[in-house]
Design an enzyme around this catalytic site. Structure first.
Site, PDB file in Angstrom:
ATOM      1  CD  GLU A  52      -1.755  -2.361   1.639  1.00 35.61           C
ATOM      2  OE1 GLU A  52      -0.576  -2.558   2.002  1.00 35.61           O
ATOM      3  OE2 GLU A  52      -2.651  -3.231   1.710  1.00 35.61           O
ATOM      4  CG  PHE A 114      -9.584  -9.804  10.842  1.00 30.57           C
ATOM      5  CD1 PHE A 114      -8.323 -10.170  11.283  1.00 30.57           C
ATOM      6  CD2 PHE A 114      -9.847  -9.823   9.476  1.00 30.57           C
ATOM      7  CE1 PHE A 114      -7.336 -10.562  10.379  1.00 30.57           C
ATOM      8  CE2 PHE A 114      -8.870 -10.219   8.573  1.00 30.57           C
ATOM      9  CZ  PHE A 114      -7.607 -10.575   9.026  1.00 30.57           C
ATOM     10  CD  GLN A 115      -7.359  -7.352   7.061  1.00 31.26           C
ATOM     11  OE1 GLN A 115      -8.322  -7.124   6.322  1.00 31.26           O
ATOM     12  NE2 GLN A 115      -6.192  -7.803   6.607  1.00 31.26           N
ATOM     13  CE  LYS A 164     -16.964  -6.996   3.162  1.00 33.99           C
ATOM     14  NZ  LYS A 164     -16.215  -8.244   3.407  1.00 33.99           N
ATOM     15  CG  MET A 475      22.551  12.411   3.568  1.00 31.95           C
ATOM     16  SD  MET A 475      23.767  13.501   2.756  1.00 31.95           S
ATOM     17  CE  MET A 475      22.741  14.265   1.486  1.00 31.95           C
TER      18      MET A 475
END
Lengths: 570, 157
Positions: A52, A114-115, A164, A475
């Site tokens: 993502e 969940f999630q 959802k 760097m």
């Protein structure tokens, strides 16, 4: 006939089509799954990222290259949290982004489902605004508002979180209309009184300097800027985000000032008596210690975001407005004024001659990034889009590449997000399939998002990638050399693992390698000839090369370190 | 006095208080008091934010960037009616009872609950008056104290 009811998911896709969105980037998952079903039938192109964060940077690259809205879609929980880096990146660099995330069902919110993640809360400080949808019928209207907020005023990311059950809820399509947002009314037109005050200062100035940045590019004001500089003979420095806003190579263009800016740009600010700052925010990478920044200069500060004015440096003349309107106003009010700036320009030109930007490339020695860049630019197309990661290579590109057009230089300026280059380049190439898109990346950066090379191969996005492989976080190594007595704690990667050529091949791209000066031209020729697949060049470079000029963080821009020898100054 | 009072009109939407407090803490602003409540207009709430002089311009500008913030007015300190409510539970005994209640009432506080060994007072006033009351009650033993946050309105003078 009564219009049939659509699901929330169908409203999302129809809403995006209504906004004329043609390409979106994303990764599906449980909570957002309903939206992926109508997407299957939609003309909108969906590019499936491998992570993502990558999808977010792709949308940013798309937006930075086109100047239009980039759209990304992700699922709840980890999908949304993985997006946050790209949202914050877009916020810092003022990139117009619309993120749509799935959320667990309304009744499960707050129950550690969940999630489940508290996406609206987590992204509050990483977005310009965000929404949680509570009824499917709101969707078209919220998407329109979100686009409006993302693309107007100071652009930025807007997130819309949709549970959802709302994606599955049926509702009517109600044609969205842009209604008045009582708390959002960006000031676009500059106040004529302030323009007049600015003009008075400009007329009195002996050493005016245009200090311009990303605001010029967002406002598409490069033509107006060119006219202002050219007509009144005012030199221009372009910040990291403003590279390309004024053409390199023009005699009035001094390039990038600041921590790794070139000597003339940084010192011209210090010597100026009037900074005409437009679409810039006096970032610490430009100002170093603000106490010592442009101490002899008065400041005209024009920005579309009033909160930027006076944040770091007080302005004698603050102007709130869109860069284009400000510059047009200045040109108009200056009229036939002749500014006597030739002494000033001569002083600058003498500086340029005394302190040119140099590098050395030994015939048989290890490759130096600036040399490779110069060779590549000679061979690449004029309108090619250059996308960088963060670190030494980014600074070298900004210093040595000649940018002549806006939106051809994409990088992560504010947040400094390693891993930005490859996915952002994919986004840019998706927007402009016919243009050359060059992801010029460091090896440390590349390893952060390299799985997106698979996205490029499988989605048929034939961009060019050059990995400047110095086997180190360059760097970090440079700072450890200068500030930590050569104690290279955790900065070493390796030149050889992974084998970038094999990695490219394993991911469906072509892999090439260059290690010596004699190979550079041939390898780039091969790279530029291949246009049906992504090509990656493993460019093995000197790990001990350092970026100069340099002003250490918190130092004064009056003390510029030009080379290793100069390090004794600090 | 280096204090400044901001009166902030906001859209009454979920999360608006979180947005404001997140912006304030994100930017490291000094806030002396923040209170929020509904207004006479539907869908609009008002916040009163008391901040320090040196932060006030940036606080105003950063809060103004929030989409749900409609208007911010800085109140003129010479022309502002300010008020705050305080509830205080003070320890009492047979000997101190009369004196505590008398002192409290003379200060304008209302006794709202008196028990065997405690009394609860309610006082509305400026922050100065509340502080004075707190100092007055301290010797008797303050068991618990809560202040409602300062609210302010511009006078029409």
């Amino acid at each position: 006939m009564e219009e049939k009811l659509l699901s929330g998911a169908e409203l999302v896709i129809r809403g995006l089509e209504h906004l004329k969105v043609s390409t979106i980037f994303g990764v599906p998952g449980g909570a957002i799954l309903p939206a992926y079903d109508p997407l299957y039938d939609s003309p909108i192109r969906h590019i499936l990222a491998r992570h993502e964060q990558g999808s977010g940077h792709m949308a940013e690259g798309y937006a930075q290259a086109t100047g239009e809205l980039g759209v990304v879609i992700a699922t709840s929980g980890p999908g949304a949290t993985n997006l946050i880096t790209s949202l914050n990146n877009a916020l810092m660099d003022s990139t117009p982004l619309l993120a749509i995330t799935g959320q667990v069902a309304t009744e499960a919110i707050g129950n550690d489902a969940f999630q489940e993640a508290y996406t609206v809360g987590l992204t509050m400080a990483a977005t310009k605004h965000n929404y949680l949808i509570t009824d499917a019928s709101e969707i078209p209207q919220v998407l329109l508002e979100a686009k409006h907020i993302a693309t107007t005023g100071r652009p930025g990311p807007v997130l819309v979180d949709i549970p959802k059950d709302i994606l599955n809820q049926k509702a009517k399509w109600i044609e969205p209309k842009l209604v008045d947002l009582p708390g959002y009314k960006p000031t676009l037109d500059a106040n004529p009184k302030m323009i007049q005050q600015a003009v008075n200062l400009i007329k009195d100035s002996k050493k005016p300097l245009l200090y311009v940045g990303g605001g010029i590019i967002h406002s598409k004001a490069n033509i107006e800027l060119f006219d202002l500089a050219q007509k009144f003979n005012i030199p221009v420095v372009t910040t990291l985000m403003g590279r390309g806003a004024f053409p390199d190579g023009h005699e009035l263009c001094l390039g990038m000032p600041g921590m790794h800016g070139n000597y003339t740009a940084t010192t011209s600010i210090q010597n100026s008596d009037l900074l005409i700052a437009i679409g810039v925010r006096f970032d610490d990478r430009v100002t170093a210690n603000p106490k010592f920044f442009a101490q002899n200069a008065k400041v005209i500060h024009a920005d579309i975001d009033p909160a930027e004015i006076g944040k770091v440096r007080d302005a004698e003349v603050p102007i709130v407005g869109d860069a284009k309107s400000v510059i047009k106003g200045l040109i108009d009010k200056l009229g036939d004024t002749k500014l006597e700036t030739s002494n000033w320009i001569q002083e600058i030109n003498e500086m340029r001659e005394s302190y040119p930007l140099t590098f050395t490339q030994d015939e048989d020695g290890p490759l130096k990034v600036p040399y490779v860049l110069e060779e590549l630019q000679k061979m690449s197309e004029d309108d090619s889009i250059v996308v960088s990661g963060v670190g030494q290579h980014q600074m070298w590109i900004s210093l040595h590449w000649k940018f002549t057009k806006p939106n051809t230089w994409l990088n992560s300026g504010g947040l400094g997000t390693m891993g930005y280059s490859l996915p952002a380049a994919i986004g840019a190439k998706a927007a402009y399939p016919d243009r050359q898109v060059l992801s010029l990346d460091g090896d440390g950066c590349f390893q952060m998002t390299c799985q997106e090379l698979i996205t490029a191969s499988t989605e048929n996005i034939p961009l060019k990638i050059v990995v400047f492989n110095n086997g180190n976080h360059g760097m970090v190594r440079q700072w450890q050399k200068i500030f930590y007595k050569n104690r290279f704690s955790a900065s070493e990667l390796t030149h050889h693992t992974p084998d970038y050529v094999k990695l490219a091949e394993a991911m469906g791209a072509v892999g090439l390698r260059m290690e010596q000066k004699s190979e550079v031209k041939d390898v780039f020729e091969k790279m530029l000839e291949i246009n049906d697949k992504p090509v990656l060049v493993d460019c093995v470079v000197d790990p001990d090369d350092m970026v100069f000029p340099m002003v250490p963080a918190g130092g004064s821009n009056d003390v510029i370190i030009l080379n290793e020898e100069d390090l004794k100054k600090i | 006095m280096s204090e400044r009072i901001l009166s902030v009109l906001v859209e009454d939407k979920p999360g608006v208080l979180a947005r404001i407090s997140s912006t304030i803490s994100r930017r490291g602003f000094n806030i002396n008091s923040l209170s929020v409540g509904p207004t006479n207009i539907d869908g609009r709430s008002k916040m009163t934010i008391v901040t320090e002089l040196e932060s006030v311009e940036q606080v105003k500008k950063q809060l103004n960037k929030l989409i749900n913030v409609i208007k911010i007015v800085e109140l003129d300190p010479d022309n502002t009616i300010e008020s705050e409510v305080l509830l205080m539970k003070v320890s009492i005994n047979k000997d101190s009872q009369t004196s505590v209640i008398e002192k409290a009432n003379l200060s304008g506080a209302k006794s709202v609950d008196v028990g065997q060994d405690y009394a609860v007072f309610e006082l509305t006033g400026t922050s100065k008056e509340l502080k004075k009351f707190e100092n007055l009650m301290k010797p008797f033993g303050i068991i618990e104290m809560i202040r409602g946050g300062r609210i302010a309105i511009q006078s029409n003078l």
